[in-house]
Design an enzyme around this catalytic site. Structure first.
Site: not given
Ligand code: TEU
Length: 584
Positions: A53, A57, A61, A130, A232, A286, A360
């Site tokens: 950061d 805040d 960032d 992403d 995603d 994914e 994440h």
């Molecule tokens: O995740 C996609 C997804 O398929 C989720 O089911 C993921 O497996 C789940 O969050 C696991 O805990 C993506 C992103 O990586 C995630 O951070 C987002 O919350 C989600 O899409 C919605 O956009």
């Protein structure tokens, strides 16, 4: 140009073309796949919100990342994956995009982004963005307009069920308190579809106009010079708009059902023609499902994407029917190993995979797959690093894992920020489930564990920033931090750098044939990698005790390339969480 000169140029350029092709010939022992930069790269994932950061805040960032570019370079990684940085109300931390061509205000502005991109490129680091294409935010202009009237030009950018037809056919929603995938909208007297939270309406890919707008937006980022996309929830973009009832066999396996839309691959191929094929990009989707399905995304002949990001191994060890509830008896290690071997074999001839133990959406790898007690944290962190960087797949390494960060393990639901946890908590509550047990399980598996701020040093907030951070810093930052590990040549951080160098210096770790050994050993992961006469043996003891390993290979004359103890074990035993790579 005279015809003779034309012929000369034709012959000359043909020779040059074919000689270049021969130079780039694959060196893989067992497969036909070509060498590519993204196969040889190690990708470092940065969750911008939690990295650095710069303005106090409490939220990381882009300027913060800029100030850490030299650190990132020093790791030896080749590319970064940035979690979403686009304008967003942040109810799902950027996975709810309200403007795909602007930067989230909390993160900075487009000028900061351009500087960041240049900063990475100046250091020879590629940048993967992403791309959230299954849904957007309900604050996006498209949805704001669509929800006003059925006559809006954006109405068909989303999926609607007209209320005069009664209740819509049931669809499950992952981030909804009622687990219900349709939300009623009064102005249009219709329900809109949301596979994720109700503030994340699904985009209607069946509408060609929407697809063209998406491709245009993607070209905008490509023209800026980004080097790739992590896509995603891409597997969910196509829907059967006859809206049949959910088939019984998909009960509980919503991911598979949602990933089987009728035009999924037509759309990806179209995206490839319209965008991806025009640039030299790394693309990773994914991708849910079994091997034949996942291969469809990455089989080169199909002209779709490069790499598959599969979930089978990472989702292993949760109790059936309970969302992300870890089995208190642990997980079946022998089976887990076989999953990795299976996915390796999937891409021997075609396609390419990824290797990761955290991101994440996951807890910290040290807590989930290693051992975060003081006694074993260091050894098991290095072991996991060795594992990620010695498999045949592109490693995706999550920020903070290089110093062995671990789960924060919140006690109370109020401490959490994550929409996934909060809505699942409500679902358990509505069913009259055991909330105490739920919260115990979430100490191991919840996403916020992986999102606490980066631990840079021993100053306030671990050097993350001056303001109160959006998630608390893990209390162990005085001992677990970058500054301390920079000074220690045997730290997890320096081990990570060493392991990256080892992968770079040894093609065999990238392209070499993979063979799982001692398959039924309940404690040790053992495998060889082989390429052009070079053979490496990887031994990983996943337990906090001395274990024996029986690979049938005599390591007597082997050279140790890396080891996480100062004196490596010899012969058939391994020390607790010991990791060794031999060159045979
Ligand atoms: O995740 C996609 C997804 O398929 C989720 O089911 C993921 O497996 C789940 O969050 C696991 O805990 C993506 C992103 O990586 C995630 O951070 C987002 O919350 C989600 O899409 C919605 O956009």
């Amino acid at each position: 140009m005279k015809p003779t000169i034309k012929i000369f140029f034709f012959v000359f350029s043909t020779i040059i073309f074919f000689s270049c092709k021969t130079k780039n010939k694959p060196a893989r022992a067992d497969a036909g796949t070509e060498r590519k930069w993204w196969k040889e790269a190690t990708v470092y994932q940065i969750y911008p919100r939690s990295f650095q950061d710069s303005d106090g805040d409490g939220v990381g960032d882009l300027k913060g990342i800029i100030s850490r570019l030299d650190y990132i370079k020093s790791l030896g990684i080749d590319a970064v994956w940035l979690n979403p940085v686009y304008e967003s109300p942040n109810k799902d931390n950027g996975y709810d995009i309200s403007d795909y061509q602007n930067i989230m205000k909390q993160f900075g502005n487009m000028d900061d982004f351009d500087k960041l991109l240049k900063g990475f490129h100046d250091r020879g680091i590629k940048v993967m963005m992403d791309m959230v294409l299954n849904h957007c935010s309900d604050q996006h202009k498209w949805f704001q307009e669509a929800k006003k009237s059925r006559n809006s030009e954006y109405y068909n950018y989303f999926h609607w069920w007209p209320a005069e037809k009664g209740e819509p056919p049931y669809r499950w929603s992952i981030f909804d308190e009622k687990a219900y995938g349709w939300e009623f909208n009064k102005a249009t007297n219709s329900y809109y579809l949301h596979y994720f939270a109700d503030f994340q309406p699904d985009l209607n890919w069946e509408n060609p106009q929407l697809r063209q707008d998406i491709y245009k937006m993607m070209r905008y980022w490509c023209d800026k010079g980004v080097d790739g996309f992590r896509m995603d929830a891409l597997a969910f973009i196509s829907k059967d708009t006859t809206w049949p009832p959910l088939p019984k066999e998909y009960n509980g396996n919503w991911g598979l059902y949602y990933a089987s839309g009728p035009y999924l691959h037509d759309y990806i191929q179209e995206m490839n023609r319209e965008v991806l094929s025009k640039y030299n990009l790394a693309t990773v989707a994914e991708a849910m499902g079994d091997i034949p399905r996942v291969k469809m995304f990455v089989d080169e002949d199909r002209k779709e994407l490069n790499m598959a990001y599969n979930f089978e191994a990472i989702d292993f060890g949760y109790l059936p029917g309970e969302y992300k509830m870890p089995d208190p008896n642990g997980y079946d290690f022998v089976k887990w190993k076989s999953i990795y071997a299976k996915w390796d074999s999937a891409f021997v001839e075609k396609g390419w995979g990824t290797m990761y133990l955290a991101n994440h959406d996951q807890p910290r790898m040290l807590t989930r797959w290693g051992n975060d007690t003081p006694e074993f944290r260091d050894y098991s962190s290095k072991l996991l690093t060795t594992f990620i960087l010695s498999m045949r797949a592109t490693p995706f390494y999550y920020f903070g894992d290089e110093i062995g960060m671990n789960n924060i393990k919140f006690e109370k639901v109020e401490q959490y920020n994550d929409v996934e946890l909060l809505t699942n908590y409500e679902q358990v509550k509505a069913k009259g489930g055991d909330l105490k047990r739920f919260l115990e399980g979430m100490k191991i598996s919840s996403r916020d564990n992986g999102r606490t701020p980066m631990q840079w040093d021993t100053t306030t907030n671990a050097g993350f920033g001056n303001g109160k951070s959006w998630l608390p810093v893990n209390g162990n930052y005085k001992t677990i931090n970058v500054a301390a590990q920079e000074k220690d040549e045997n730290s997890c951080l320096n081990y990570f750098r060493k392991m990256i160098r080892l992968r770079k210096d040894n093609d065999v770790l990238v392209y070499g044939k993979y063979t799982l050994l001692d398959k039924t050993n309940p404690d040790v992961f053992a495998y060889t990698r082989e390429l052009n006469g070079k053979k490496l043996l990887v031994l990983l003891n996943f337990r906090g005790k001395i274990t024996s390993v029986n690979t049938g290979i005599d390591v007597g004359n082997g050279e140790i390339l890396i080891n996480n103890y100062s004196t490596p074990s010899a012969g058939g035993t391994l020390k607790p969480y010991e990791a060794i790579i031999y060159q045979l």
